[in-house]
Every structure is written in C-alpha cells, then in structure tokens.
Design a protein around this motif. Structure first.
Motif, mmCIF file in Angstrom:
data_model
loop_
_atom_site.group_PDB
_atom_site.id
_atom_site.type_symbol
_atom_site.label_atom_id
_atom_site.label_comp_id
_atom_site.label_asym_id
_atom_site.label_seq_id
_atom_site.Cartn_x
_atom_site.Cartn_y
_atom_site.Cartn_z
ATOM 1 N N GLN A 78 0.851 -1.188 0.000
ATOM 2 C CA GLN A 78 0.000 0.000 0.000
ATOM 3 C C GLN A 78 0.893 1.247 0.000
ATOM 4 O O GLN A 78 1.909 1.281 0.678
ATOM 5 N N THR A 79 0.505 2.254 -0.771
ATOM 6 C CA THR A 79 1.291 3.498 -0.815
ATOM 7 C C THR A 79 0.582 4.593 -0.019
ATOM 8 O O THR A 79 -0.460 4.340 0.607
ATOM 9 N N ALA A 80 1.146 5.799 -0.109
ATOM 10 C CA ALA A 80 0.538 6.946 0.588
ATOM 11 C C ALA A 80 -0.833 7.295 0.023
ATOM 12 O O ALA A 80 -1.577 8.067 0.627
ATOM 13 N N GLY A 96 -5.706 3.018 -2.737
ATOM 14 C CA GLY A 96 -6.011 2.447 -4.050
ATOM 15 C C GLY A 96 -4.814 2.316 -4.972
ATOM 16 O O GLY A 96 -4.935 1.799 -6.073
ATOM 17 N N VAL A 97 -3.665 2.825 -4.531
ATOM 18 C CA VAL A 97 -2.454 2.693 -5.346
ATOM 19 C C VAL A 97 -1.507 1.725 -4.656
ATOM 20 O O VAL A 97 -1.085 1.962 -3.516
ATOM 21 N N HIS A 98 -1.210 0.619 -5.316
ATOM 22 C CA HIS A 98 -0.289 -0.378 -4.766
ATOM 23 C C HIS A 98 1.030 -0.326 -5.527
ATOM 24 O O HIS A 98 1.067 0.031 -6.698
ATOM 25 N N LEU A 99 2.096 -0.714 -4.826
ATOM 26 C CA LEU A 99 3.426 -0.669 -5.442
ATOM 27 C C LEU A 99 4.154 -1.989 -5.230
ATOM 28 O O LEU A 99 4.139 -2.556 -4.133
ATOM 29 N N ILE A 100 4.782 -2.462 -6.296
ATOM 30 C CA ILE A 100 5.762 -3.540 -6.159
ATOM 31 C C ILE A 100 7.124 -2.861 -6.303
ATOM 32 O O ILE A 100 7.404 -2.241 -7.336
ATOM 33 N N VAL A 101 7.920 -2.928 -5.252
ATOM 34 C CA VAL A 101 9.121 -2.086 -5.206
ATOM 35 C C VAL A 101 10.274 -2.686 -6.010
ATOM 36 O O VAL A 101 10.425 -3.901 -6.117
#
Ligand SMILES: Nc1ncnc2c1ncn2[C@@H]1O[C@H](COP(=O)(O)OP(=O)(O)O)[C@@H](O)[C@H]1O
Ligand SMILES: [Mg+2]
Length: 308
Positions: free
Chosen positions: A126-128, A131-136
């Motif tokens: 989960q990002t800041a 609804g926006v997810h991140l695969i780092v």
C-alpha cells in the motif's frame, strides 16, 4: 542457475544489445532538434477491457522524468478512484520513496515477482495514496538481467507473473531504467501501451530513435499491437526559446500523440519525494501539481478509464 539454455544461434530471442546505437554519431545543426524526418511511432491499440491496461513509462535516456511521471500519474489516478498497480522495474527503486513506501519493509520485490510469480500477491504494498499499490524495485534487479540471460521464456516472465493480478486493477504502470536489459524488455513485452516522457531539450530525438527500434523488435517478436499511448513533454519552460522550439517540432511530428499540457519545470515536483508523497499531496496547486492533473485527465480519456 536454473532453467533451460538457449542455443547461441537462436535468432528468435532478443539479444540484449540489439538496439545499441552508434554512440559516436554526433547530431549536427537542425538534426539536433528537428523532426524534419519524423521517426515513425505506432499508436497503442485498445486492450481487453475486462483486464487492466498495462502501460510502461519508457525512454532510454535517463533523467527525462519517467519516475516522476509514474509517481504522480499513478497518485492522481488513485485520488480519482482508480485501482492502480505500480511496478518499479528500476534498480534505483525511486518509486517507493515518491509514493511513501519504506523499501526496507518490502516483503517481496519486482525481482521476486519475476523469479517467483507465486509471490505476486505478497509483493504488493500500500502506498501513501489509497487504491495505489506498489511492487518495489531495488538493487537486486541489477543482477537479474544476467540471471535471466539463460532462462527459457525470459522475456515473458513479468507478463505471466502479473496476469493473475490484472482483474484487480484498472491500470498497471511500470517504471523502467534507462537501459535496455532483459528486465526492461519484460516490461515492454508485458505492455499494451507506452508513455514516453521527453525533455524539450537538445537530443530529445535521441531517446526516441532508440525507442523506435526497440518497439519494432518487440512488435515483431512478441506483441504486434504494442504502441505509444502518449508522449509527455517534461521539464518545460515556455520562456526558454529552445524548449518552445523543440516542443513545436515534436508537436508537428507527432500531432496528438503528444499529451498536453507540457509539464513545467517545477521545484515542488523535485522536492515532493523527500516528503514521501506525490505532488498532489504535497502541493496540488503548484505548476507541477496542475500539469500532472491535466495530463492524468487526458490519459484517463485515452485509456478509457471511466471517471469515478
Ligand atoms: N517537471 C519537473 N520539474 C523539476 N524537476 C523535475 C521535473 N520532473 C522531474 N524532475 C527531477 O528531475 C530528476 C530526474 O527525474 P526522474 O523522474 O527521476 O527521471 P528518470 O526517471 O527519467 O530518470 C529528478 O531529480 C526529478 O525530481
Ligand atoms: Mg527513473
């Protein structure tokens, strides 16, 4: 290393060096800025609407605003209610900082996703922005190109890994490094469309020239429909003659492939990552905030994302 080996003479496999350009060619005169002989860029085609569109942000030049565009377009789409997955395929891993994710706490990274697709679900963070997810992405991506070199189906690993995630998102944005290694090829092969940030400076065409060759190869070998969804004009200053001249020439050559407005050079965009937030949570009224909002609204239309 696991996996089968390709024969050295197998021509169906993209060679990592296939678009290496002759760097000794120094553009002169009008060639520096002119599009008198525009490079042909195919347009993206619509994808199956039941699945998220996969869009890679690419330009083989570094420092043109790829990562900044991924962070802020993803964030703005998220704020507008869309479900967004960002995949950071760059070893610098700057999407994490810009979207407020602590990379050190990541359970799995883009490298893990590519090597062990069954980890796709745990790789999302989960990002800041809701609804926006991140695969780092992280440093471990550096060695991945070498590791994949001899593996079967190496160019299709990313698309296969993210396939099961697609029904859960409206759009997937992939950030890429400025190099054309196998990880970048994986991103291109996975994509329905490309966004190409271009700085309105000398040598703007340099990156585009390389990209044309790359797209041609990927279309021939993997995805005949791959094309460009939009060209972003970045770090623009409309009081600088050169910026205006290059922007005009790009417009002349690429017409409505260019996404308006140009994104102005704005220090707020550069400082937002230090606060771990995208521009729309840092200073939405700044030039950068306004420009990325306008860009996102235009892309939302192009991608057929219904306003929520
Ligand atoms: N419109 C802009 N105005 C000012 N600085 C910008 C802008 N876009 C990007 N930057 C800064 O320029 C640098 C390169 O941008 P970045 O997005 O990292 O490029 P890339 O991912 O193509 O290498 C970063 O320090 C970023 O903060
Ligand atoms: Mg980057």
């Amino acid at each position: 290393m696991s996996g089968n080996h390709y024969g050295d003479d197998d021509e169906s496999i993209i060679d990592v060096d296939f678009v290496e350009q002759d760097q000794s060619h120094e553009p002169t005169g009008r060639e520096r800025t002119s599009n008198a002989d525009p490079l042909h860029l195919p347009r993206g085609k619509p994808n199956d609407p039941s699945h998220a569109r996969i869009v890679t942000i690419t330009n083989q030049k570094g420092g043109v605003g790829k990562t900044t565009s991924v962070i802020n377009i993803a964030a703005q789409l998220g704020l507008r209610g869309h479900r967004v997955l960002v995949i950071d395929a760059d070893a610098q891993g700057n999407c994490a900082t810009g979207l407020g994710v602590d990379k050190r706490l990541a359970k799995a990274t883009t490298r893990d996703l590519i090597l062990e697709p069954e980890r796709a679900v745990e790789a999302r963070h989960q990002t800041a922005v809701q609804g926006v997810h991140l695969i780092v992405g992280d440093k471990s991506l550096v060695s991945l190109d070498q590791e994949l070199l001899r593996q079967l189906g190496r160019e299709r690993r990313l698309v296969e890994a993210i396939n099961p995630l697609l029904p859960h998102y409206d759009i997937v944005l992939i950030d890429t490094p400025p190099s054309l290694g196998i990880v970048t090829i994986n991103a291109l092969v996975a994509s329905n469309g490309l966004i190409v940030p271009v700085q309105t400076e000398y040598f703007a065409l340099e990156g585009l020239a390389m990209l044309v060759g790359t797209i041609r190869e990927v279309r021939n070998l993997f995805s005949p429909d791959l094309g460009v969804d939009g060209i972003l004009l970045t770090m623009h200053n409309n009081r600088t003659h050169l910026n205006v001249q290059v922007a005009n020439e790009l417009r002349e050559a690429y017409g409505n492939l260019i996404v308006n407005p140009p994104i102005r050079r704005n220090v707020r965009l550069a400082e937002a990552p230090a606060h771990g937030v995208p521009i729309h949570l840092h200073d939405p009224e700044s030039h950068g905030g306004r420009d990325y909002l306008s860009i996102t609204l235009e892309l939302e239309k192009r991608w057929g994302l219904a306003p929520k």
